[in-house]
Design a protein around this motif. Structure first.
Motif, PDB file in Angstrom:
ATOM      1  N   PHE A 184       0.809  -1.231   0.000  1.00  0.00           N
ATOM      2  CA  PHE A 184       0.000   0.000   0.000  1.00  0.00           C
ATOM      3  C   PHE A 184       0.839   1.277   0.000  1.00  0.00           C
ATOM      4  O   PHE A 184       0.489   2.278   0.610  1.00  0.00           O
ATOM      5  CB  PHE A 184      -0.967   0.003   1.194  1.00  0.00           C
ATOM      6  N   GLY A 185       2.004   1.216  -0.647  1.00  0.00           N
ATOM      7  CA  GLY A 185       2.851   2.410  -0.727  1.00  0.00           C
ATOM      8  C   GLY A 185       3.720   2.621   0.497  1.00  0.00           C
ATOM      9  O   GLY A 185       4.442   3.599   0.599  1.00  0.00           O
ATOM     10  N   GLY A 186       3.649   1.680   1.464  1.00  0.00           N
ATOM     11  CA  GLY A 186       4.475   1.791   2.659  1.00  0.00           C
ATOM     12  C   GLY A 186       3.889   2.748   3.675  1.00  0.00           C
ATOM     13  O   GLY A 186       2.673   2.885   3.782  1.00  0.00           O
ATOM     14  N   CYS A 187       4.781   3.408   4.386  1.00  0.00           N
ATOM     15  CA  CYS A 187       4.365   4.209   5.536  1.00  0.00           C
ATOM     16  C   CYS A 187       4.288   5.698   5.186  1.00  0.00           C
ATOM     17  O   CYS A 187       5.270   6.299   4.742  1.00  0.00           O
ATOM     18  CB  CYS A 187       5.369   3.982   6.663  1.00  0.00           C
ATOM     19  N   ARG A 188       3.125   6.277   5.403  1.00  0.00           N
ATOM     20  CA  ARG A 188       2.919   7.711   5.098  1.00  0.00           C
ATOM     21  C   ARG A 188       3.731   8.599   6.037  1.00  0.00           C
ATOM     22  O   ARG A 188       4.193   9.671   5.656  1.00  0.00           O
ATOM     23  CB  ARG A 188       1.419   8.081   5.217  1.00  0.00           C
ATOM     24  N   CYS A 189       3.858   8.188   7.280  1.00  0.00           N
ATOM     25  CA  CYS A 189       4.586   9.016   8.241  1.00  0.00           C
ATOM     26  C   CYS A 189       6.077   9.027   7.896  1.00  0.00           C
ATOM     27  O   CYS A 189       6.743  10.056   8.008  1.00  0.00           O
ATOM     28  CB  CYS A 189       4.367   8.495   9.654  1.00  0.00           C
ATOM     29  N   GLN A 190       6.585   7.870   7.459  1.00  0.00           N
ATOM     30  CA  GLN A 190       7.995   7.795   7.085  1.00  0.00           C
ATOM     31  C   GLN A 190       8.273   8.643   5.833  1.00  0.00           C
ATOM     32  O   GLN A 190       9.312   9.291   5.733  1.00  0.00           O
ATOM     33  CB  GLN A 190       8.383   6.348   6.826  1.00  0.00           C
ATOM     34  N   ALA A 191       7.298   8.624   4.893  1.00  0.00           N
ATOM     35  CA  ALA A 191       7.442   9.461   3.699  1.00  0.00           C
ATOM     36  C   ALA A 191       7.533  10.928   4.115  1.00  0.00           C
ATOM     37  O   ALA A 191       8.341  11.699   3.599  1.00  0.00           O
ATOM     38  CB  ALA A 191       6.268   9.233   2.755  1.00  0.00           C
ATOM     39  N   MET A 192       6.711  11.296   5.097  1.00  0.00           N
ATOM     40  CA  MET A 192       6.717  12.675   5.594  1.00  0.00           C
ATOM     41  C   MET A 192       8.041  12.979   6.301  1.00  0.00           C
ATOM     42  O   MET A 192       8.686  13.998   6.025  1.00  0.00           O
ATOM     43  CB  MET A 192       5.539  12.845   6.579  1.00  0.00           C
ATOM     44  N   LEU A 193       8.445  12.078   7.187  1.00  0.00           N
ATOM     45  CA  LEU A 193       9.618  12.341   8.030  1.00  0.00           C
ATOM     46  C   LEU A 193      10.922  12.379   7.225  1.00  0.00           C
ATOM     47  O   LEU A 193      11.813  13.157   7.523  1.00  0.00           O
ATOM     48  CB  LEU A 193       9.731  11.263   9.124  1.00  0.00           C
ATOM     49  N   ILE A 194      11.022  11.525   6.203  1.00  0.00           N
ATOM     50  CA  ILE A 194      12.298  11.463   5.475  1.00  0.00           C
ATOM     51  C   ILE A 194      12.255  12.235   4.166  1.00  0.00           C
ATOM     52  O   ILE A 194      13.184  12.960   3.832  1.00  0.00           O
ATOM     53  CB  ILE A 194      12.715   9.986   5.229  1.00  0.00           C
ATOM     54  N   ALA A 195      11.147  12.101   3.413  1.00  0.00           N
ATOM     55  CA  ALA A 195      11.083  12.758   2.104  1.00  0.00           C
ATOM     56  C   ALA A 195      10.357  14.109   2.167  1.00  0.00           C
ATOM     57  O   ALA A 195      10.332  14.851   1.195  1.00  0.00           O
ATOM     58  CB  ALA A 195      10.397  11.839   1.094  1.00  0.00           C
ATOM     59  N   GLY A 196       9.733  14.385   3.312  1.00  0.00           N
ATOM     60  CA  GLY A 196       9.045  15.669   3.447  1.00  0.00           C
ATOM     61  C   GLY A 196       7.730  15.747   2.690  1.00  0.00           C
ATOM     62  O   GLY A 196       7.172  16.823   2.498  1.00  0.00           O
ATOM     63  N   ASP A 197       7.219  14.589   2.244  1.00  0.00           N
ATOM     64  CA  ASP A 197       5.958  14.573   1.495  1.00  0.00           C
ATOM     65  C   ASP A 197       5.204  13.290   1.855  1.00  0.00           C
ATOM     66  O   ASP A 197       5.644  12.189   1.508  1.00  0.00           O
ATOM     67  CB  ASP A 197       6.270  14.605  -0.008  1.00  0.00           C
ATOM     68  N   ALA A 198       4.074  13.463   2.544  1.00  0.00           N
ATOM     69  CA  ALA A 198       3.337  12.295   3.045  1.00  0.00           C
ATOM     70  C   ALA A 198       2.742  11.445   1.932  1.00  0.00           C
ATOM     71  O   ALA A 198       2.386  10.290   2.157  1.00  0.00           O
ATOM     72  CB  ALA A 198       2.240  12.752   4.005  1.00  0.00           C
ATOM     73  N   ALA A 199       2.627  11.995   0.725  1.00  0.00           N
ATOM     74  CA  ALA A 199       2.037  11.234  -0.373  1.00  0.00           C
ATOM     75  C   ALA A 199       3.095  10.569  -1.256  1.00  0.00           C
ATOM     76  O   ALA A 199       2.772   9.891  -2.234  1.00  0.00           O
ATOM     77  CB  ALA A 199       1.143  12.142  -1.223  1.00  0.00           C
ATOM     78  N   ALA A 200       4.355  10.762  -0.895  1.00  0.00           N
ATOM     79  CA  ALA A 200       5.434  10.153  -1.695  1.00  0.00           C
ATOM     80  C   ALA A 200       5.518   8.652  -1.410  1.00  0.00           C
ATOM     81  O   ALA A 200       5.029   8.171  -0.396  1.00  0.00           O
ATOM     82  CB  ALA A 200       6.766  10.821  -1.341  1.00  0.00           C
ATOM     83  N   THR A 201       6.157   7.932  -2.309  1.00  0.00           N
ATOM     84  CA  THR A 201       6.484   6.536  -2.039  1.00  0.00           C
ATOM     85  C   THR A 201       7.360   6.483  -0.788  1.00  0.00           C
ATOM     86  O   THR A 201       8.247   7.330  -0.629  1.00  0.00           O
ATOM     87  CB  THR A 201       7.264   5.956  -3.241  1.00  0.00           C
ATOM     88  N   ASP A 202       7.095   5.518   0.077  1.00  0.00           N
ATOM     89  CA  ASP A 202       7.939   5.367   1.269  1.00  0.00           C
ATOM     90  C   ASP A 202       9.407   5.309   0.815  1.00  0.00           C
ATOM     91  O   ASP A 202       9.785   4.434   0.034  1.00  0.00           O
ATOM     92  CB  ASP A 202       7.536   4.059   1.979  1.00  0.00           C
ATOM     93  N   PRO A 203      10.235   6.243   1.281  1.00  0.00           N
ATOM     94  CA  PRO A 203      11.614   6.320   0.768  1.00  0.00           C
ATOM     95  C   PRO A 203      12.491   5.108   1.102  1.00  0.00           C
ATOM     96  O   PRO A 203      13.580   4.988   0.547  1.00  0.00           O
ATOM     97  CB  PRO A 203      12.170   7.595   1.407  1.00  0.00           C
TER      98      PRO A 203
END
Lengths: 88, 364
Positions: B307-326
């Motif tokens: 499901f695209g991984g973790c939204r919080c991790q995308a936010m915390l590392i990539a700065g975008d909650a809708a990005a693919t989990d980095p």
């Protein structure tokens, strides 16, 4: 203790839902269909698999005895492999 | 229309006697004075049963710090739910455990910080290990499921075998060994906690051998650290797909760290019906299904697996909650995670320097 001589009982922390249609286990839940609930209900640690089969045959008159016996044994073995049931 | 949630995660308090260096609770915790009443919790739990939930996970903080925990266990059982208590064991007595079991407790998850007392107490920032050993003995006096949870990281991942032996001796049905995940307070201590690739590689055959040795006796789950994964974890089983979390103040969230995502408003379950929150609220709809996905997730064949991984991790590392989990090897931002790993292991870190979580909410 082997499945043949043991008396199946649900492991601690595994139980039927109040409605009897779902087997609740620590990691989730297994939906029970057809006679599966009756089989699990009968797993109280006092009956052998043979005795459970005999009870089922009374509840479902006309069922093929060999088939009921095989399917019950294989269902109980699957539950045992999943760590949901043990033979005492 | 979304299917019913499988479980209600009731974070009944953020208060905790432990000060773990990797605490996963959000950085901004709810104070005791904001905690819901027994009646509010009972009402929410009843609605969860009606909604079709199967499990109730009572967690925290330390849920035993609530004097009404027995009533909440009973409310769960009476609502047809399977009741699980996730605890450090602090605050439990033999008698209190007996009362919880009588109230309908099905499963207890007891956390361990290490197999050795001195190290365990050091990671927890408090003397707790000996009490946990006593609690494990009391648990085995009852017919309930017992899972031991062991948290591992760079400082103790080389001693997995000892941790497994401990859980075996304590008679756990299952041992869950979880590598620290980097959310909340754990990010602050990441440099001291993230294991090296070599440590991780060495841990795998240990787990495999011990699983074989204990087959049929104790199951072992092993949760790898995301940062070294090829693909992301299916976080929370997918956003708004199977889990519904309520924080101590009643805020309904798809995940306990979802507060790091800007722009989400969490409805309060003490004031709004649970069914409407689950089925219609904007917070739960935000990352449900696939509409929100960007590439490479959108056209990925794994999108129904993780499901695209973790939204919080995308936010915390990539700065975008809708990005693919980095952490995903297919993510164009995977280099950010690789940089993090490298930064941690190229000499910058001092293993002894870490920050304990001091309970900022106290018992006010």
């Amino acid at each position: 203790m082997t499945a043949r001589e043991g008396r199946p009982v649900l492991k601690p922390g595994c139980r039927l839902s109040a409605a009897g249609d779902v087997l609740l286990i620590p990691e989730g839940a297994l939906r029970l269909q057809g006679p599966a609930s009756r089989i699990v209900e009968a797993c109280d640690g006092t009956r052998t698999v043979e005795e459970i089969v005999a009870t089922l045959l009374k509840q479902f008159p006309g069922a093929d005895e060999t088939k009921v016996s095989q399917e019950t044994a294989s269902f109980l073995n699957r539950l045992s492999e999943r760590g949901v049931l043990e033979f005492v | 229309m979304s299917a019913a949630p499988q479980a209600l995660i009731a974070e009944v308090t953020h208060r905790c006697p432990l000060h773990c260096v990797y605490c996963s609770n959000p950085l901004e915790m709810q104070a005791a004075r904001n905690e819901l009443s027994t009646e509010d919790w009972s009402g929410i739990i009843r609605q969860a049963g009606q909604l079709g939930c199967w499990h109730l996970h009572l967690t925290g903080g330390e849920p035993l710090l609530r004097r009404d925990i027995g009533e909440l266990v009973r409310a769960g059982r009476q609502s047809g739910l399977y009741v699980n208590l996730i605890t450090s064991g602090l605050g439990l007595t033999r008698e209190r455990l007996r009362l919880l079991v009588e109230s309908g407790l099905d499963h207890i998850q007891l956390s361990f910080q290490d197999s050795e007392e001195e190290a365990a107490n050091m990671f927890a920032g408090v003397t707790a290990h000996a009490q946990k050993l006593r609690v494990a003995e009391w648990i085995r006096e009852h017919r309930i499921a017992f899972t031991a949870n062991l948290v591992v990281h760079r400082q103790n991942i080389d001693r997995l075998r000892e941790g497994i032996r401990l859980a075996e001796q304590l008679g756990a049905d299952k041992l869950e060994i979880a590598n620290v995940q980097y959310y909340g307070w754990a990010i602050r201590n990441r440099a001291a906690l993230l294991p090296s690739r070599e440590q991780l590689r060495a841990s795998l055959p240990v787990i495999e051998a011990e699983r074989a040795r204990l087959s049929g006796k104790m199951r072992i789950d092993y949760v790898l650290p995301d940062y070294y994964a090829k693909y992301p974890k299916p976080c929370m089983g997918g956003w708004g797909r199977s889990l519904l979390l309520i924080d101590p103040a009643g805020r309904a969230m798809p995940c306990h760290s979802a507060g790091v995502i800007p722009g989400l408003e969490f409805p309060n379950a003490a004031r709004e019906p649970l069914q409407a929150i689950w089925e219609q609220s904007a917070a739960f709809e935000r990352f449900r299904g696939e509409e929100w996905m960007e590439e490479p997730c959108r056209s990925c064949e794994r999108k129904e697996i993780d499901f695209g991984g973790c939204r919080c991790q995308a936010m915390l590392i990539a700065g975008d909650a809708a990005a693919t989990d980095p952490v995903c090897s297919l993510s164009p931002q995977r280099f950010l995670v690789d940089d993090l790993i490298e930064g941690v292991h190229v000499g910058k870190s001092n293993e002894q320097e870490w920050v304990y979580r001091i309970d900022p909410v106290g018992s006010r």
